[in-house]
Write a protein that holds these residues in place. Sequence first.
Motif, PDB file in Angstrom:
ATOM      1  N   GLY A  11       0.813  -1.212   0.000  1.00  0.00           N
ATOM      2  CA  GLY A  11       0.000   0.000   0.000  1.00  0.00           C
ATOM      3  C   GLY A  11       0.843   1.256   0.000  1.00  0.00           C
ATOM      4  N   VAL A  12       1.900   1.273   0.778  1.00  0.00           N
ATOM      5  CA  VAL A  12       2.794   2.437   0.824  1.00  0.00           C
ATOM      6  C   VAL A  12       3.497   2.610  -0.516  1.00  0.00           C
ATOM      7  N   LEU A  13       3.994   1.526  -1.084  1.00  0.00           N
ATOM      8  CA  LEU A  13       4.653   1.617  -2.390  1.00  0.00           C
ATOM      9  C   LEU A  13       3.695   2.117  -3.455  1.00  0.00           C
ATOM     10  N   ALA A  14       2.482   1.593  -3.457  1.00  0.00           N
ATOM     11  CA  ALA A  14       1.497   2.023  -4.445  1.00  0.00           C
ATOM     12  C   ALA A  14       1.108   3.477  -4.241  1.00  0.00           C
ATOM     13  N   ALA A  15       0.959   3.895  -2.996  1.00  0.00           N
ATOM     14  CA  ALA A  15       0.505   5.263  -2.718  1.00  0.00           C
ATOM     15  C   ALA A  15       1.572   6.300  -3.034  1.00  0.00           C
ATOM     16  N   PHE A  16       2.813   6.013  -2.707  1.00  0.00           N
ATOM     17  CA  PHE A  16       3.843   7.045  -2.810  1.00  0.00           C
ATOM     18  C   PHE A  16       4.773   6.899  -4.007  1.00  0.00           C
ATOM     19  N   LEU A  17       4.955   5.692  -4.514  1.00  0.00           N
ATOM     20  CA  LEU A  17       5.912   5.510  -5.611  1.00  0.00           C
ATOM     21  C   LEU A  17       5.247   5.152  -6.932  1.00  0.00           C
ATOM     22  N   TRP A  18       4.203   4.347  -6.900  1.00  0.00           N
ATOM     23  CA  TRP A  18       3.658   3.805  -8.145  1.00  0.00           C
ATOM     24  C   TRP A  18       2.381   4.466  -8.612  1.00  0.00           C
ATOM     25  N   HIS A  19       1.834   5.426  -7.871  1.00  0.00           N
ATOM     26  CA  HIS A  19       0.525   5.982  -8.224  1.00  0.00           C
ATOM     27  C   HIS A  19       0.551   6.653  -9.606  1.00  0.00           C
ATOM     28  N   SER A  20       1.412   7.605  -9.809  1.00  0.00           N
ATOM     29  CA  SER A  20       1.456   8.314 -11.097  1.00  0.00           C
ATOM     30  C   SER A  20       1.868   7.401 -12.248  1.00  0.00           C
ATOM     31  N   PRO A  21       2.909   6.570 -12.078  1.00  0.00           N
ATOM     32  CA  PRO A  21       3.243   5.658 -13.178  1.00  0.00           C
ATOM     33  C   PRO A  21       2.117   4.684 -13.534  1.00  0.00           C
ATOM     34  N   LEU A  22       1.337   4.241 -12.540  1.00  0.00           N
ATOM     35  CA  LEU A  22       0.208   3.351 -12.832  1.00  0.00           C
ATOM     36  C   LEU A  22      -0.858   4.057 -13.654  1.00  0.00           C
ATOM     37  N   ILE A  23      -1.146   5.304 -13.318  1.00  0.00           N
ATOM     38  CA  ILE A  23      -2.150   6.059 -14.073  1.00  0.00           C
ATOM     39  C   ILE A  23      -1.675   6.279 -15.501  1.00  0.00           C
ATOM     40  N   GLU A  24      -0.408   6.631 -15.669  1.00  0.00           N
ATOM     41  CA  GLU A  24       0.132   6.858 -17.011  1.00  0.00           C
ATOM     42  C   GLU A  24       0.205   5.565 -17.812  1.00  0.00           C
ATOM     43  N   ALA A  25       0.557   4.465 -17.165  1.00  0.00           N
ATOM     44  CA  ALA A  25       0.695   3.189 -17.867  1.00  0.00           C
ATOM     45  C   ALA A  25      -0.658   2.634 -18.310  1.00  0.00           C
ATOM     46  N   GLY A  27      -3.450   4.440 -18.865  1.00  0.00           N
ATOM     47  CA  GLY A  27      -4.099   5.345 -19.801  1.00  0.00           C
ATOM     48  C   GLY A  27      -5.501   5.770 -19.407  1.00  0.00           C
ATOM     49  N   VAL A  28      -5.891   5.533 -18.168  1.00  0.00           N
ATOM     50  CA  VAL A  28      -7.219   5.960 -17.721  1.00  0.00           C
ATOM     51  C   VAL A  28      -7.194   7.454 -17.406  1.00  0.00           C
ATOM     52  N   SER A  29      -8.381   8.041 -17.335  1.00  0.00           N
ATOM     53  CA  SER A  29      -8.431   9.461 -16.995  1.00  0.00           C
ATOM     54  C   SER A  29      -7.967   9.658 -15.550  1.00  0.00           C
ATOM     55  N   LYS A  30      -7.530  10.860 -15.255  1.00  0.00           N
ATOM     56  CA  LYS A  30      -6.986  11.123 -13.920  1.00  0.00           C
ATOM     57  C   LYS A  30      -8.038  10.954 -12.829  1.00  0.00           C
ATOM     58  N   LEU A  31      -9.289  11.314 -13.108  1.00  0.00           N
ATOM     59  CA  LEU A  31     -10.347  11.173 -12.105  1.00  0.00           C
ATOM     60  C   LEU A  31     -10.610   9.701 -11.793  1.00  0.00           C
ATOM     61  N   VAL A  32     -10.704   8.886 -12.820  1.00  0.00           N
ATOM     62  CA  VAL A  32     -10.934   7.454 -12.616  1.00  0.00           C
ATOM     63  C   VAL A  32      -9.713   6.833 -11.940  1.00  0.00           C
ATOM     64  N   GLY A  33      -8.543   7.197 -12.404  1.00  0.00           N
ATOM     65  CA  GLY A  33      -7.315   6.679 -11.801  1.00  0.00           C
ATOM     66  C   GLY A  33      -7.198   7.061 -10.345  1.00  0.00           C
ATOM     67  N   PHE A  34      -7.560   8.289 -10.038  1.00  0.00           N
ATOM     68  CA  PHE A  34      -7.500   8.732  -8.645  1.00  0.00           C
ATOM     69  C   PHE A  34      -8.452   7.915  -7.787  1.00  0.00           C
ATOM     70  N   ALA A  35      -9.684   7.770  -8.243  1.00  0.00           N
ATOM     71  CA  ALA A  35     -10.694   7.068  -7.446  1.00  0.00           C
ATOM     72  C   ALA A  35     -10.346   5.593  -7.272  1.00  0.00           C
ATOM     73  N   VAL A  36      -9.998   4.932  -8.347  1.00  0.00           N
ATOM     74  CA  VAL A  36      -9.744   3.490  -8.285  1.00  0.00           C
ATOM     75  C   VAL A  36      -8.448   3.185  -7.558  1.00  0.00           C
ATOM     76  N   PHE A  37      -7.368   3.830  -7.963  1.00  0.00           N
ATOM     77  CA  PHE A  37      -6.077   3.501  -7.371  1.00  0.00           C
ATOM     78  C   PHE A  37      -5.973   3.977  -5.922  1.00  0.00           C
TER      79      PHE A  37
END
Length: 65
Positions: A11-25, A27-37
Motif C-alpha cells: 500500500g505504501v509503495l502504491a501510494a507514494f511511488l507507483w501511483h502516477s506511473p500506474l495512471i500513465e501506464a 491510460g485511464v483518466s486522472k479522475l478514474v485513476g485517482f478514485a480506483v487507485f
Amino acid sequence: MAGGAVSVVLGVLAAFLWHSPLIEATGVSKLVGFAVFRGTEAALLWGGAWLCVRGWNGGPGPAEG
C-alpha cells in the motif's frame, strides 16, 4: 501479522511511488485513476493494519458454541 505487513508495504509503495506511473501506464483518466487507485491503496493500508493488529492481539478468538 506477516500478511498484514506485506499489505501495508504494498500500500505504501502504491501510494507514494507507483501511483502516477500506474495512471500513465494504464491510460485511464486522472479522475478514474485517482478514485480506483487511491481506493485500492487505502484498502491495502487499512486492511494490512487490521491484519497486523489482529495478529498482534493473538489472532481470531476461540469459536463459541
